[in-house]
Write a protein that holds these residues in place. Structure first.
Motif, PDB file in Angstrom:
ATOM      1  N   ASN A 196       0.837  -1.195   0.000  1.00  0.00           N
ATOM      2  CA  ASN A 196       0.000   0.000   0.000  1.00  0.00           C
ATOM      3  C   ASN A 196       0.869   1.241   0.000  1.00  0.00           C
ATOM      4  N   SER A 197       0.467   2.226  -0.775  1.00  0.00           N
ATOM      5  CA  SER A 197       1.247   3.458  -0.866  1.00  0.00           C
ATOM      6  C   SER A 197       0.305   4.642  -1.012  1.00  0.00           C
ATOM      7  N   GLN A 198       0.715   5.797  -0.469  1.00  0.00           N
ATOM      8  CA  GLN A 198      -0.099   6.997  -0.596  1.00  0.00           C
ATOM      9  C   GLN A 198      -0.031   7.558  -2.011  1.00  0.00           C
ATOM     10  N   SER A 199       1.003   7.205  -2.748  1.00  0.00           N
ATOM     11  CA  SER A 199       1.127   7.658  -4.132  1.00  0.00           C
ATOM     12  C   SER A 199       0.591   6.575  -5.068  1.00  0.00           C
ATOM     13  N   SER A 200       0.594   6.849  -6.347  1.00  0.00           N
ATOM     14  CA  SER A 200       0.126   5.876  -7.332  1.00  0.00           C
ATOM     15  C   SER A 200       1.196   4.847  -7.680  1.00  0.00           C
ATOM     16  N   THR A 201       2.419   5.034  -7.142  1.00  0.00           N
ATOM     17  CA  THR A 201       3.516   4.112  -7.428  1.00  0.00           C
ATOM     18  C   THR A 201       3.290   2.780  -6.712  1.00  0.00           C
ATOM     19  N   VAL A 202       3.467   1.690  -7.429  1.00  0.00           N
ATOM     20  CA  VAL A 202       3.304   0.355  -6.852  1.00  0.00           C
ATOM     21  C   VAL A 202       4.666  -0.230  -6.522  1.00  0.00           C
ATOM     22  N   HIS A 203       4.823  -0.666  -5.287  1.00  0.00           N
ATOM     23  CA  HIS A 203       6.018  -1.392  -4.882  1.00  0.00           C
ATOM     24  C   HIS A 203       5.616  -2.824  -4.525  1.00  0.00           C
ATOM     25  N   LEU A 204       6.554  -3.729  -4.696  1.00  0.00           N
ATOM     26  CA  LEU A 204       6.297  -5.134  -4.409  1.00  0.00           C
ATOM     27  C   LEU A 204       7.215  -5.619  -3.294  1.00  0.00           C
ATOM     28  N   ALA A 205       6.635  -6.273  -2.304  1.00  0.00           N
ATOM     29  CA  ALA A 205       7.414  -6.907  -1.247  1.00  0.00           C
ATOM     30  C   ALA A 205       7.539  -8.385  -1.578  1.00  0.00           C
ATOM     31  N   VAL A 206       8.770  -8.886  -1.585  1.00  0.00           N
ATOM     32  CA  VAL A 206       9.030 -10.295  -1.885  1.00  0.00           C
ATOM     33  C   VAL A 206       9.655 -10.936  -0.649  1.00  0.00           C
ATOM     34  N   LEU A 207       9.088 -12.042  -0.204  1.00  0.00           N
ATOM     35  CA  LEU A 207       9.561 -12.733   1.004  1.00  0.00           C
ATOM     36  C   LEU A 207      10.119 -14.099   0.629  1.00  0.00           C
ATOM     37  N   PHE A 208      11.307 -14.417   1.172  1.00  0.00           N
ATOM     38  CA  PHE A 208      11.937 -15.722   0.996  1.00  0.00           C
ATOM     39  C   PHE A 208      11.992 -16.406   2.354  1.00  0.00           C
ATOM     40  N   GLY A 209      11.643 -17.680   2.404  1.00  0.00           N
ATOM     41  CA  GLY A 209      11.741 -18.360   3.683  1.00  0.00           C
ATOM     42  C   GLY A 209      11.516 -19.850   3.573  1.00  0.00           C
ATOM     43  N   PRO A 210      11.778 -20.582   4.651  1.00  0.00           N
ATOM     44  CA  PRO A 210      11.545 -22.034   4.646  1.00  0.00           C
ATOM     45  C   PRO A 210      10.075 -22.333   4.398  1.00  0.00           C
ATOM     46  N   ALA A 211       9.797 -23.363   3.615  1.00  0.00           N
ATOM     47  CA  ALA A 211       8.413 -23.740   3.333  1.00  0.00           C
ATOM     48  C   ALA A 211       7.781 -24.381   4.564  1.00  0.00           C
ATOM     49  N   LYS A 212       6.501 -24.140   4.743  1.00  0.00           N
ATOM     50  CA  LYS A 212       5.736 -24.759   5.815  1.00  0.00           C
ATOM     51  C   LYS A 212       5.078 -26.037   5.295  1.00  0.00           C
ATOM     52  N   PRO A 213       4.616 -26.907   6.202  1.00  0.00           N
ATOM     53  CA  PRO A 213       3.956 -28.138   5.742  1.00  0.00           C
ATOM     54  C   PRO A 213       2.827 -27.878   4.752  1.00  0.00           C
ATOM     55  N   ALA A 214       2.060 -26.809   4.978  1.00  0.00           N
ATOM     56  CA  ALA A 214       0.955 -26.486   4.079  1.00  0.00           C
ATOM     57  C   ALA A 214       1.443 -26.171   2.674  1.00  0.00           C
TER      58      ALA A 214
END
Length: 360
Positions: free
Chosen positions: A267-285
């Motif tokens: 979410n941003s107050q401007s019209s610019t879109v940013h992307l958050a990318v998360l890396f981590g160990p996989a869960k059983p699901a």
């Protein structure tokens, strides 16, 4: 042609025996073999997560890497002919662009904006499916001035696709020689612009990026395909007004554990879109659906596997699934046969110790 096709099948199966534990090596050798069967001037072979159909890594050659970003954009953010999401649902999951456009290639935005400027002409795409699940994508290109792909050539790839898919499924379950403990405990965090320009990253994310680039044999300025795939999916969901779920892919790293890559618009107050990318160990699901699909478990067997990981007894399984204890035992025998174990204890050991699944 049928004799040549049978010979090609034997060669593909022999190749699988030579590269039984490495998806990357197998796909690299596969492209060399396929060129002898159906001549092409450029190619890309992508492994995908069968649950999300997102890339878990690609092998490209002969100029295709330079247009890969454009191919991703047209796959996820624009309507066009022979999109892989559509091919996965088609009765025959192999198609050529010339055939789909009835010989009028310029009807395709992908052709006009990506293929033609790169010197490519016709394109053949195959969704690599086995037993109902898709394990990869194969894209072959012909250069300008070369003949379009013929119907016999399309039928040849159609015949080979299940064999290739089976091998990709098999390599997704290849076990490391021993238990690995190199996985990072800290979550990797990456920030990208909507043009996939790197804005910020913590040290853990940098390590994951380095591993993925080594895996795909790409330079440090190229964004790994799994990252690009989840980001493209996140942007397409945003364009469709769907922001409730993260775009995610589960990957089995070579000689390592399963990991997940997730992307979400910020979410941003401007019209610019940013992307958050998360890396981590996989869960059983995340892991269990992929493992269950790779072993070819039925819907009921997948339910039982999920409950086994949760520590359910045979009596509890019967009560939860509203079946008899005898039926549970029959399903367990089938699971043992498909996974190559002889007991519940051995199955749990393989899931927990070798695949890295942790009990919920």
């Amino acid at each position: 042609m049928s004799t040549n096709r049978e010979a090609s099948k034997r060669k593909v199966m022999a190749l699988a025996e030579r590269f039984s534990h490495s998806s990357q090596d197998y796909r690299t050798a596969l492209l060399q073999l396929l060129r002898e069967v159906v001549p092409f001037d450029g190619a890309c072979c992508t492994a995908v997560d069968p649950q999300t159909l997102l890339s878990t890594g690609a092998i490209t050659e002969n100029g295709v890497e330079a247009i890969h970003h454009g191919i991703f954009e047209h796959e996820y953010l624009r309507e066009d002919f022979n999109r892989y999401d559509d091919l996965c649902k088609a009765a025959e999951p192999v198609a050529t662009l010339s055939q789909a456009t009835e010989g009028q290639l310029e009807r395709s935005d992908r052709y006009r904006n990506v293929l033609l400027p790169a010197g490519f002409h016709d394109e053949m795409r195959a969704a690599l499916k086995y037993d109902g699940a898709c394990w990869g994508y194969l894209t072959l290109f012909r250069s300008q001035g070369r003949p379009i792909f013929s119907e016999p050539e399309r039928e040849c790839i159609l015949a080979l696709a299940p064999l290739i898919a089976y091998q990709l499924r098999k390599t997704s379950l290849s076990l490391p020689a021993e238990e690995n403990t190199w996985i990072e405990e800290e979550m990797g965090i990456l920030m990208l612009s909507d043009q996939f320009i790197l804005l910020a990253a913590n040290s853990t994310a940098e390590k994951w990026l380095t591993l993925l680039r080594q895996w795909e044999s790409i330079d440090r300025d190229t964004l790994p395909r799994p990252v690009r795939a989840v980001c493209s999916r996140a942007l397409s969901q945003l364009a469709e007004g769907r922001t409730s779920s993260m775009a995610k892919v589960c990957i089995r790293m070579p000689n390592g554990p399963y990991m997940t890559i997730q992307a979400s618009p910020m979410n941003s107050q401007s019209s610019t879109v940013h992307l958050a990318v998360l890396f981590g160990p996989a869960k059983p699901a995340d892991m269990l659906p992929l493992i269950a699909e790779a072993y070819g478990l039925s819907v009921r067997e997948k339910q039982i596997l999920d409950q086994i990981v949760r520590g359910a007894s045979t009596k509890e399984l019967a009560r939860t699934l509203h079946i008899s204890a005898y039926t549970v035992q029959d399903h367990l025998k089938s699971i043992f046969a498909k996974t190559g174990v002889s007991s519940r204890r051995e199955l749990i050991w393989q899931l927990f110790t070798r695949f890295g699944v942790q009990a919920n």
